[in-house]
Design a protein around this motif. Structure first.
Motif, PDB file in Angstrom:
ATOM      1  N   UNK A  11      58.478  28.574  33.012  1.00 54.12           N
ATOM      2  CA  UNK A  11      59.492  29.506  32.116  1.00 54.12           C
ATOM      3  C   UNK A  11      59.750  30.862  32.928  1.00 54.12           C
ATOM      4  N   UNK A  12      58.669  31.371  33.589  1.00 55.97           N
ATOM      5  CA  UNK A  12      58.899  32.517  34.301  1.00 55.97           C
ATOM      6  C   UNK A  12      59.758  32.602  35.349  1.00 55.97           C
ATOM      7  N   UNK A  13      59.892  31.076  36.102  1.00 55.32           N
ATOM      8  CA  UNK A  13      60.589  30.858  37.252  1.00 55.32           C
ATOM      9  C   UNK A  13      62.101  30.726  36.690  1.00 55.32           C
ATOM     10  N   UNK A  14      62.309  29.812  35.968  1.00 54.29           N
ATOM     11  CA  UNK A  14      63.606  29.521  35.540  1.00 54.29           C
ATOM     12  C   UNK A  14      64.373  30.312  34.815  1.00 54.29           C
ATOM     13  N   UNK A  15      63.889  31.197  34.143  1.00 52.21           N
ATOM     14  CA  UNK A  15      64.705  32.247  33.300  1.00 52.21           C
ATOM     15  C   UNK A  15      65.221  33.580  33.742  1.00 52.21           C
ATOM     16  N   UNK A  52      68.789  28.584  26.111  1.00 51.70           N
ATOM     17  CA  UNK A  52      68.208  28.423  27.506  1.00 51.70           C
ATOM     18  C   UNK A  52      66.966  28.630  27.806  1.00 51.70           C
ATOM     19  N   UNK A  53      66.438  29.743  27.195  1.00 51.30           N
ATOM     20  CA  UNK A  53      64.755  29.800  26.766  1.00 51.30           C
ATOM     21  C   UNK A  53      64.330  28.736  26.192  1.00 51.30           C
ATOM     22  N   UNK A  54      64.720  28.312  25.062  1.00 48.40           N
ATOM     23  CA  UNK A  54      64.120  27.174  24.254  1.00 48.40           C
ATOM     24  C   UNK A  54      63.946  26.005  25.429  1.00 48.40           C
ATOM     25  N   UNK A  55      65.152  25.562  26.164  1.00 47.76           N
ATOM     26  CA  UNK A  55      65.254  24.426  27.025  1.00 47.76           C
ATOM     27  C   UNK A  55      63.917  24.471  28.098  1.00 47.76           C
ATOM     28  N   UNK A  56      63.900  25.764  28.657  1.00 54.56           N
ATOM     29  CA  UNK A  56      62.796  25.941  29.652  1.00 54.56           C
ATOM     30  C   UNK A  56      61.445  25.848  29.278  1.00 54.56           C
ATOM     31  N   UNK A  57      61.393  26.532  28.183  1.00 55.78           N
ATOM     32  CA  UNK A  57      60.113  26.413  27.370  1.00 55.78           C
ATOM     33  C   UNK A  57      59.573  24.858  27.057  1.00 55.78           C
ATOM     34  N   UNK A  75      55.342  30.894  21.330  1.00 57.12           N
ATOM     35  CA  UNK A  75      56.556  32.071  21.200  1.00 57.12           C
ATOM     36  C   UNK A  75      55.899  33.176  21.094  1.00 57.12           C
ATOM     37  N   UNK A  76      54.728  33.546  20.331  1.00 58.76           N
ATOM     38  CA  UNK A  76      54.042  34.677  20.509  1.00 58.76           C
ATOM     39  C   UNK A  76      53.490  35.117  21.799  1.00 58.76           C
ATOM     40  N   UNK A  77      53.049  34.010  22.639  1.00 59.49           N
ATOM     41  CA  UNK A  77      52.301  34.291  23.914  1.00 59.49           C
ATOM     42  C   UNK A  77      53.835  34.757  24.790  1.00 59.49           C
ATOM     43  N   UNK A  78      54.952  34.119  24.519  1.00 60.21           N
ATOM     44  CA  UNK A  78      56.086  34.329  25.435  1.00 60.21           C
ATOM     45  C   UNK A  78      56.436  35.636  25.103  1.00 60.21           C
TER      46      UNK A  78
END
Length: 321
Positions: A11-15, A52-57, A75-78
C-alpha cells in the motif's frame, strides 16, 4: 502477521500522497463532500482516489456501503499510518522552507464577545509570534462554529461552553460573568430583585440556540416562572439599545457594558439568583500535528481578559509520627 506486513508495504509503495490524503480526510471527516472541501478538490476526485486506495489495499477499509466513516481494523491501521506520514511530510516542508517560510492561512472562528474584547490583542500577538500566519476570523454563533471545526472548514475556534467531542481538543481560556440589565428607573437602585421580580418585565433574548438564552431558560424553569420573551437579535449592542428604550430587560456580558453602567445609561440589576457565567474554550481537531493548536491556545490564554480558571492546590499531608 507476515502477510499483513507485506500488504501494508505494498500500500505504501503503490499509493501517492494525494490518494493517502483523500483516504485520511474521508476517514476523519466522514463524508466525500467534507473531504473534498478540505482538500479543495471535487467529490469525483476523492471517489477516484479512494477507489485506488481500496484496490491497493486488497481488503475492505470501510464497513459496508453507505457507511464510509466506519473503518475496518485494516482501515484504522492505515488511517494511523497516514496520519504519521502526513505529519512527517509537513515537517519536511517546514524544514525546506525555513529560509523563506510560506504564508499560511489560519481560519479562526469566534463569537461576538471575543471579537469585541481581547481578539485585537490576540491578532497583534499572533502577527508578532507567527509573522507568516494570516488569521482569517469568522464571527458566528457557537454551535455552527463548532460544527465547522469538526468538519475541517475552520482550523481553530474560541467558543463558549464547547460540548464534549471525540474529535476535538478543548483548552479553557476563561469565564465571562453575565448580568441582568435594565433601563434606569425600572428597578429601585441597590435593591436586590428575585427572578420573580424580573419576570414581570419582558425579557429580550438572542436566538434560541444561543448559549446565554439556553442558560437563562434553565433559570426560569427552575424558578417556576414564565416571563414574556422577546427576540431581539444576536447583536448584544442592539439588545442594549432596546433595553435603554424601555422595551424590556436582558442578560448581557458585563465586561462589554462597564462604561454604560458607570455613566448610568444602563442599570446592572442586583439579583438574589446569580446570572449565568459562561466558560470559553479554544477548540481544534485532534490530529498528529496538533501542536500548533496548543501553541495558539496558549497565545489566546495570554491575551484573554476573561476570568482565568484556577487550579485547586491540595493541602500537604501531615506526616504521622
Amino acid at each position: 502477521m507476515r502477510n499483513r506486513t507485506i500488504e501494508q508495504r505494498e500500500v505504501r509503495i503503490m499509493l501517492t500522497i494525494k490518494q493517502l490524503e483523500a483516504f485520511y480526510w474521508l476517514a476523519r471527516l466522514g463524508t466525500l463532500s467534507k473531504a473534498a472541501e478540505k482538500l479543495h478538490v471535487t467529490q469525483s476526485a476523492i471517489t477516484k482516489r479512494l477507489q485506488e486506495v481500496q484496490a491497493a489495499a486488497a481488503h475492505p477499509l470501510f464497513e459496508g456501503e453507505g457507511r464510509k466513516n466506519q473503518l475496518t481494523p485494516l482501515g484504522r491501521e492505515l488511517e494511523a499510518e497516514c496520519g504519521k506520514l502526513l505529519e512527517q511530510i509537513q515537517s519536511l516542508d517546514r524544514q525546506k522552507s525555513a529560509g523563506n517560510p510560506p504564508v499560511r492561512i489560519l481560519r479562526v472562528g469566534l463569537t461576538e464577545v471575543i471579537a469585541l474584547t481581547w481578539f485585537p490583542d490576540f491578532l497583534r500577538k499572533m502577527k508578532r509570534i507567527y509573522p507568516d500566519v494570516i488569521v482569517q476570523p469568522e464571527i458566528d454563533m457557537s454551535a455552527p462554529l463548532q460544527e465547522r471545526v469538526e468538519e475541517g472548514r475552520l482550523d481553530f475556534a474560541i467558543l463558549p461552553d464547547v460540548s464534549d467531542s471525540a474529535t476535538l481538543v478543548k483548552v479553557r481560556v476563561g469565564t465571562v460573568p453575565f448580568g441582568w440589565f435594565a433601563a434606569p428607573g425600572v428597578f429601585p437602585p441597590d435593591a436586590v430583585r428575585s427572578l420573580q421580580d424580573l419576570s414581570t418585565h419582558p425579557v429580550i433574548e438572542q436566538s434560541e440556540n444561543s448559549i446565554i438564552t439556553v442558560a437563562c431558560s434553565r433559570l426560569w424553569e427552575r424558578a417556576g416562572v414564565r416571563p414574556e420573551r422577546i427576540y431581539g437579535g444576536n447583536n448584544v449592542f442592539a439588545l442594549a439599545g432596546l433595553i435603554s428604550a424601555g422595551v424590556g430587560i436582558s442578560c448581557l456580558p458585563i465586561p462589554l457594558f462597564k462604561t454604560e453602567i458607570k455613566s448610568g445609561s444602563l442599570m446592572l440589576v442586583k439579583t438574589s439568583t446569580p446570572a449565568p457565567t459562561v466558560s470559553y474554550s479554544c477548540c481544534f481537531l485532534k490530529h498528529p500535528n496538533a501542536s500548533l493548536g496548543y501553541q495558539i491556545a496558549e497565545v489566546a490564554k495570554e491575551c484573554s481578559t476573561f476570568v482565568q480558571p484556577t487550579r485547586r492546590v491540595r493541602p500537604a499531608r501531615k506526616s504521622s509520627k
